[in-house]
Design an enzyme around this catalytic site. Structure first.
Site, PDB file in Angstrom:
ATOM      1  N   ASP A 170      -6.085  -3.647  -2.009  1.00  0.00           N
ATOM      2  CA  ASP A 170      -4.974  -3.270  -1.144  1.00  0.00           C
ATOM      3  C   ASP A 170      -4.263  -4.470  -0.520  1.00  0.00           C
ATOM      4  O   ASP A 170      -4.896  -5.354   0.059  1.00  0.00           O
ATOM      5  CB  ASP A 170      -5.518  -2.364  -0.037  1.00  0.00           C
ATOM      6  CG  ASP A 170      -4.460  -1.542   0.646  1.00  0.00           C
ATOM      7  OD1 ASP A 170      -3.499  -2.142   1.178  1.00  0.00           O
ATOM      8  OD2 ASP A 170      -4.596  -0.308   0.666  1.00  0.00           O
ATOM      9  N   SER A 225       0.833  -1.192   0.000  1.00  0.00           N
ATOM     10  CA  SER A 225       0.000   0.000   0.000  1.00  0.00           C
ATOM     11  C   SER A 225       0.875   1.252   0.000  1.00  0.00           C
ATOM     12  O   SER A 225       1.626   1.475  -0.945  1.00  0.00           O
ATOM     13  CB  SER A 225      -0.961  -0.059   1.190  1.00  0.00           C
ATOM     14  OG  SER A 225      -2.039   0.830   1.019  1.00  0.00           O
TER      15      SER A 225
END
Length: 299
Positions: free
Chosen positions: A194, A50
């Site tokens: 993510d 991320s």
């Protein structure tokens, strides 16, 4: 290959997730470490999740992190994109619903992925433009950069590398696709969300075989703005490192986690660009404070 057979110790840097606040904090930490004499360019492998995928890409492609840090301090970065509302309560509720009755972590992630795929989010193309603007250099680096994401349909973890034959910007966009906030991103035939859905740091990926590193890295540095509480659905950063060290006790590991000042700077919405100046400042101060310790381990 054993450590004795190498010409020098191998080093791995693991960068965790944490939104825009996390990007600013991590860049600040790396700048502070560099000011204290830590050469992070020596890293043989960089694992980014991320926010960490953005920072890892900037580092390994040779972008001037000090200049990026100054932009963050000034709140002048044009690459943050539009403000996003991260509703942690809603995300937590969806995570709890995904966990209920799930047979394993993969099924839990697949349930969360189904919600992410159905969520009302901006178009993929719009999100891709934002990520593209954050990456001055678009080509995969020579360094073994590993970017984590999660298949939104199967819940399986994906680790993108330069051998994956996918665009670097697509891999980073997938790793940053927060469920319910940003759309799962298309990479090849599949859509990914993510990487933090599986772990905020993915410490284990620092020791996978491949490229120039075979087996565990001799030196491990983990930089993580967010740290899940022990006893939750994910291991805490400390637990991940302890588990890794049980398997590889002959190696060294150092972690830099956000301190109280940094956590206060993050506020309640790490996706708010307004958090970046204070987060950047806090990160640089932590990097400077920990530089001597890291240098002893890293050198």
């Amino acid at each position: 290959m054993t450590a004795d057979a190498r010409t020098r110790p191998t080093r791995a840097l693991v960068l965790g997730g944490g939104g825009l606040a996390g990007i600013a904090w991590e860049v600040g930490v790396l700048v502070g470490l560099a000011e204290g004499g830590v050469d992070l360019g020596l890293a043989d492998r960089v694992v980014g999740t991320s926010a960490g995928s953005v920072v890892g890409t900037l580092l390994t492609t040779g972008v001037d992190l000090a200049a990026v840090h100054e932009e963050h301090l000034a709140g002048a970065s044009a690459t943050t994109g539009p403000p996003a509302n991260l509703d942690m309560e809603a995300l937590g509720a969806e995570l709890a619903a995904a966990m209920a009755g799930a047979r394993d972590a993969g099924e839990m992630r697949a349930r969360l992925g189904a919600w992410a795929l159905a969520a009302d989010t901006p178009p993929e193309a719009e999100r891709l433009e934002v990520i593209d603007a954050r990456l001055p250099i678009k080509e995969w680096p020579a360094t073994d950069l590993r970017i984590t994401a999660v298949d939104a349909q199967s819940g399986d973890l994906a680790v993108f590398t330069r051998d994956a034959r996918v665009r670097l910007v697509d891999a980073v966009a997938a790793s940053c696709a927060v469920p319910g906030v940003w759309p799962p991103m298309t990479v090849g035939k599949w859509r990914y969300m993510d990487g933090g859905v599986a772990s905020v740091v993915h410490v284990a990926r620092a020791d996978d075989d491949g490229f120039e590193i075979t087996g565990p890295a001799d030196r491990l540095l983990v930089v993580a703005p967010l740290d899940p509480p022990a006893g939750g659905p994910f291991r805490s950063v400390t637990q991940e490192i302890e588990h890794r060290q049980e398997q590889h006790p002959e190696t060294t590991a150092v972690a830099i986690l956000a301190d109280e000042t940094a956590v206060a700077a993050f506020g309640t919405n790490v996706l708010d660009p307004a958090t970046m100046p204070a987060s950047a400042k806090a990160g640089r101060e932590q990097g400077r404070a920990r530089a001597a310790e890291v240098a002893r381990s890293w050198a």
